[in-house]
Scaffold this motif. Structure first.
Motif, PDB file in Angstrom:
ATOM      1  N   THR A   5      47.548  38.225  51.870  1.00 29.43           N
ATOM      2  CA  THR A   5      46.328  38.721  51.224  1.00 29.43           C
ATOM      3  C   THR A   5      46.501  40.169  50.782  1.00 29.43           C
ATOM      4  OG1 THR A   5      44.971  37.218  52.531  1.00 29.43           O
ATOM      5  CG2 THR A   5      43.856  39.118  51.544  1.00 29.43           C
ATOM      6  N   LEU A   6      47.082  40.987  51.620  1.00 31.40           N
ATOM      7  CA  LEU A   6      47.301  42.395  51.289  1.00 31.40           C
ATOM      8  C   LEU A   6      48.183  42.519  50.046  1.00 31.40           C
ATOM      9  CD1 LEU A   6      46.813  45.337  52.227  1.00 31.40           C
ATOM     10  CD2 LEU A   6      48.952  45.137  53.525  1.00 31.40           C
ATOM     11  N   CYS A   7      49.272  41.774  50.020  1.00 29.09           N
ATOM     12  CA  CYS A   7      50.204  41.858  48.888  1.00 29.09           C
ATOM     13  C   CYS A   7      49.596  41.310  47.609  1.00 29.09           C
ATOM     14  CB  CYS A   7      51.502  41.134  49.228  1.00 29.09           C
ATOM     15  SG  CYS A   7      52.437  42.018  50.494  1.00 29.09           S
ATOM     16  N   THR A   8      48.798  40.275  47.727  1.00 32.64           N
ATOM     17  CA  THR A   8      48.088  39.759  46.553  1.00 32.64           C
ATOM     18  C   THR A   8      47.169  40.835  45.994  1.00 32.64           C
ATOM     19  OG1 THR A   8      48.190  37.479  47.342  1.00 32.64           O
ATOM     20  CG2 THR A   8      46.477  38.004  45.726  1.00 32.64           C
ATOM     21  N   GLY A   9      46.470  41.530  46.875  1.00 36.78           N
ATOM     22  CA  GLY A   9      45.582  42.607  46.448  1.00 36.78           C
ATOM     23  C   GLY A   9      46.318  43.743  45.761  1.00 36.78           C
ATOM     24  N   TYR A  10      47.503  44.051  46.240  1.00 38.69           N
ATOM     25  CA  TYR A  10      48.318  45.107  45.634  1.00 38.69           C
ATOM     26  C   TYR A  10      49.062  44.619  44.392  1.00 38.69           C
ATOM     27  CZ  TYR A  10      47.894  48.479  49.489  1.00 38.69           C
ATOM     28  OH  TYR A  10      47.443  49.399  50.402  1.00 38.69           O
ATOM     29  N   GLY A  11      49.192  43.316  44.259  1.00 37.76           N
ATOM     30  CA  GLY A  11      49.932  42.772  43.124  1.00 37.76           C
ATOM     31  C   GLY A  11      51.435  42.930  43.257  1.00 37.76           C
ATOM     32  N   VAL A  12      51.936  42.874  44.496  1.00 37.55           N
ATOM     33  CA  VAL A  12      53.380  43.007  44.721  1.00 37.55           C
ATOM     34  C   VAL A  12      53.963  41.668  45.162  1.00 37.55           C
ATOM     35  CG1 VAL A  12      53.299  45.464  45.268  1.00 37.55           C
ATOM     36  CG2 VAL A  12      53.091  43.807  47.107  1.00 37.55           C
ATOM     37  N   LYS A  13      55.253  41.508  44.890  1.00 34.98           N
ATOM     38  CA  LYS A  13      55.940  40.273  45.280  1.00 34.98           C
ATOM     39  C   LYS A  13      56.042  40.194  46.791  1.00 34.98           C
ATOM     40  CE  LYS A  13      58.531  39.630  41.077  1.00 34.98           C
ATOM     41  NZ  LYS A  13      59.843  39.392  40.470  1.00 34.98           N
ATOM     42  N   PHE A  14      55.697  39.014  47.301  1.00 33.94           N
ATOM     43  CA  PHE A  14      55.668  38.772  48.741  1.00 33.94           C
ATOM     44  C   PHE A  14      56.553  37.583  49.066  1.00 33.94           C
ATOM     45  CE2 PHE A  14      53.764  36.527  52.390  1.00 33.94           C
ATOM     46  CZ  PHE A  14      53.819  37.531  53.333  1.00 33.94           C
ATOM     47  N   GLN A  53      50.688  54.256  46.551  1.00 24.48           N
ATOM     48  CA  GLN A  53      50.100  55.501  46.065  1.00 24.48           C
ATOM     49  C   GLN A  53      51.095  56.348  45.278  1.00 24.48           C
ATOM     50  OE1 GLN A  53      47.525  57.739  48.775  1.00 24.48           O
ATOM     51  NE2 GLN A  53      47.548  55.940  50.122  1.00 24.48           N
ATOM     52  N   LEU A  54      52.387  56.116  45.482  1.00 25.08           N
ATOM     53  CA  LEU A  54      53.393  56.860  44.728  1.00 25.08           C
ATOM     54  C   LEU A  54      53.446  56.436  43.269  1.00 25.08           C
ATOM     55  CD1 LEU A  54      56.409  57.034  47.208  1.00 25.08           C
ATOM     56  CD2 LEU A  54      54.812  58.842  46.602  1.00 25.08           C
ATOM     57  N   ALA A  55      52.826  55.337  42.950  1.00 26.10           N
ATOM     58  CA  ALA A  55      52.764  54.842  41.568  1.00 26.10           C
ATOM     59  C   ALA A  55      54.160  54.673  40.967  1.00 26.10           C
ATOM     60  CB  ALA A  55      51.893  55.751  40.703  1.00 26.10           C
ATOM     61  N   ILE A  56      55.059  54.056  41.744  1.00 23.64           N
ATOM     62  CA  ILE A  56      56.405  53.814  41.239  1.00 23.64           C
ATOM     63  C   ILE A  56      56.488  52.505  40.465  1.00 23.64           C
ATOM     64  CG2 ILE A  56      57.565  55.167  43.019  1.00 23.64           C
ATOM     65  CD1 ILE A  56      58.161  52.571  44.491  1.00 23.64           C
ATOM     66  N   GLY A  57      55.428  51.745  40.496  1.00 25.37           N
ATOM     67  CA  GLY A  57      55.372  50.480  39.776  1.00 25.37           C
ATOM     68  C   GLY A  57      55.482  49.294  40.715  1.00 25.37           C
ATOM     69  N   ARG A  58      54.527  48.406  40.600  1.00 29.31           N
ATOM     70  CA  ARG A  58      54.494  47.222  41.467  1.00 29.31           C
ATOM     71  C   ARG A  58      55.758  46.387  41.359  1.00 29.31           C
ATOM     72  NH1 ARG A  58      49.437  48.352  40.069  1.00 29.31           N
ATOM     73  NH2 ARG A  58      47.737  47.925  41.509  1.00 29.31           N
ATOM     74  N   GLU A  59      56.342  46.383  40.169  1.00 31.42           N
ATOM     75  CA  GLU A  59      57.537  45.560  39.944  1.00 31.42           C
ATOM     76  C   GLU A  59      58.750  46.080  40.726  1.00 31.42           C
ATOM     77  OE1 GLU A  59      57.503  48.884  37.114  1.00 31.42           O
ATOM     78  OE2 GLU A  59      55.987  47.368  37.586  1.00 31.42           O
ATOM     79  N   ARG A  60      58.670  47.275  41.240  1.00 35.38           N
ATOM     80  CA  ARG A  60      59.780  47.855  42.012  1.00 35.38           C
ATOM     81  C   ARG A  60      59.583  47.718  43.514  1.00 35.38           C
ATOM     82  NH1 ARG A  60      60.913  53.762  40.159  1.00 35.38           N
ATOM     83  NH2 ARG A  60      62.501  53.506  41.765  1.00 35.38           N
ATOM     84  N   ILE A  61      58.508  47.076  43.923  1.00 32.79           N
ATOM     85  CA  ILE A  61      58.224  46.916  45.350  1.00 32.79           C
ATOM     86  C   ILE A  61      58.265  45.437  45.712  1.00 32.79           C
ATOM     87  CG2 ILE A  61      56.514  47.243  47.183  1.00 32.79           C
ATOM     88  CD1 ILE A  61      55.502  49.681  45.604  1.00 32.79           C
ATOM     89  N   ARG A  62      59.015  45.126  46.748  1.00 33.57           N
ATOM     90  CA  ARG A  62      59.094  43.775  47.291  1.00 33.57           C
ATOM     91  C   ARG A  62      58.694  43.848  48.754  1.00 33.57           C
ATOM     92  NH1 ARG A  62      60.350  43.854  42.701  1.00 33.57           N
ATOM     93  NH2 ARG A  62      61.937  42.682  41.584  1.00 33.57           N
ATOM     94  N   VAL A  63      58.030  42.821  49.210  1.00 27.59           N
ATOM     95  CA  VAL A  63      57.599  42.779  50.605  1.00 27.59           C
ATOM     96  C   VAL A  63      58.160  41.513  51.263  1.00 27.59           C
ATOM     97  CG1 VAL A  63      55.617  42.641  52.146  1.00 27.59           C
ATOM     98  CG2 VAL A  63      55.514  44.091  50.116  1.00 27.59           C
ATOM     99  N   VAL A  64      58.684  41.693  52.463  1.00 26.80           N
ATOM    100  CA  VAL A  64      59.217  40.589  53.247  1.00 26.80           C
ATOM    101  C   VAL A  64      58.477  40.552  54.584  1.00 26.80           C
ATOM    102  CG1 VAL A  64      61.272  39.667  54.381  1.00 26.80           C
ATOM    103  CG2 VAL A  64      61.483  40.839  52.187  1.00 26.80           C
ATOM    104  N   HIS A  65      58.084  39.350  54.973  1.00 27.75           N
ATOM    105  CA  HIS A  65      57.429  39.150  56.273  1.00 27.75           C
ATOM    106  C   HIS A  65      58.195  38.069  57.029  1.00 27.75           C
ATOM    107  CE1 HIS A  65      54.223  38.701  59.256  1.00 27.75           C
ATOM    108  NE2 HIS A  65      54.381  37.398  59.117  1.00 27.75           N
ATOM    109  N   ILE A  66      58.538  38.348  58.271  1.00 31.74           N
ATOM    110  CA  ILE A  66      59.210  37.369  59.119  1.00 31.74           C
ATOM    111  C   ILE A  66      58.187  36.782  60.091  1.00 31.74           C
ATOM    112  CG2 ILE A  66      61.046  36.945  60.802  1.00 31.74           C
ATOM    113  CD1 ILE A  66      62.022  37.747  57.979  1.00 31.74           C
ATOM    114  N   HIS A  67      57.964  35.491  59.964  1.00 34.52           N
ATOM    115  CA  HIS A  67      57.041  34.775  60.851  1.00 34.52           C
ATOM    116  C   HIS A  67      57.880  34.229  62.002  1.00 34.52           C
ATOM    117  CE1 HIS A  67      54.478  31.708  62.500  1.00 34.52           C
ATOM    118  NE2 HIS A  67      53.516  31.950  61.637  1.00 34.52           N
ATOM    119  N   HIS A  68      57.791  34.878  63.152  1.00 33.19           N
ATOM    120  CA  HIS A  68      58.621  34.501  64.284  1.00 33.19           C
ATOM    121  C   HIS A  68      57.937  33.536  65.237  1.00 33.19           C
ATOM    122  CE1 HIS A  68      56.069  37.347  66.289  1.00 33.19           C
ATOM    123  NE2 HIS A  68      56.555  38.351  65.571  1.00 33.19           N
TER     124      HIS A  68
END
Length: 89
Positions: free
Chosen positions: A70-79, A40-55
């Motif tokens: 699925t969430l990250c695909t919807g937002y268009g951010v790197k996962f 929502q801050l509109a800083i640009g999708r290219e500036r956001i990275r998401v990391v998930h640890i599958h334990h």
């Protein structure tokens, strides 16, 4: 309190720079709300990275991974997901 406005104030110096924001996304409510607020801050999708640890510690771990993807695909951010093997438990 407006969470997005508060986050914007707290991150103002980083938002104005070209910093990359990395979110550790578990799939739980806290990390999902944080990611949504950053979007929502509109800083640009290219500036956001998401990391998930599958334990693999919970039967739902595969579902959490799919949810986060699925969430990250919807937002268009790197996962990026990493599976870890915990030893000595």
């Amino acid at each position: 309190m407006d969470l997005v406005a508060h986050l914007k104030r707290q991150l103002a110096a980083y938002i104005e720079s070209d910093q990359i924001f990395v979110v550790a996304l578990s799939g739980g409510i806290d990390s999902v709300v944080l990611l949504d607020a950053l979007m929502q801050l509109a800083i640009g999708r290219e500036r956001i990275r998401v990391v998930h640890i599958h334990h693999g510690l919970c039967d739902n771990a595969d579902q959490w991974l799919r949810f986060c993807q699925t969430l990250c695909t919807g937002y268009g951010v790197k996962f990026n997901a990493r599976r870890v093997v915990l030893t000595g438990l």
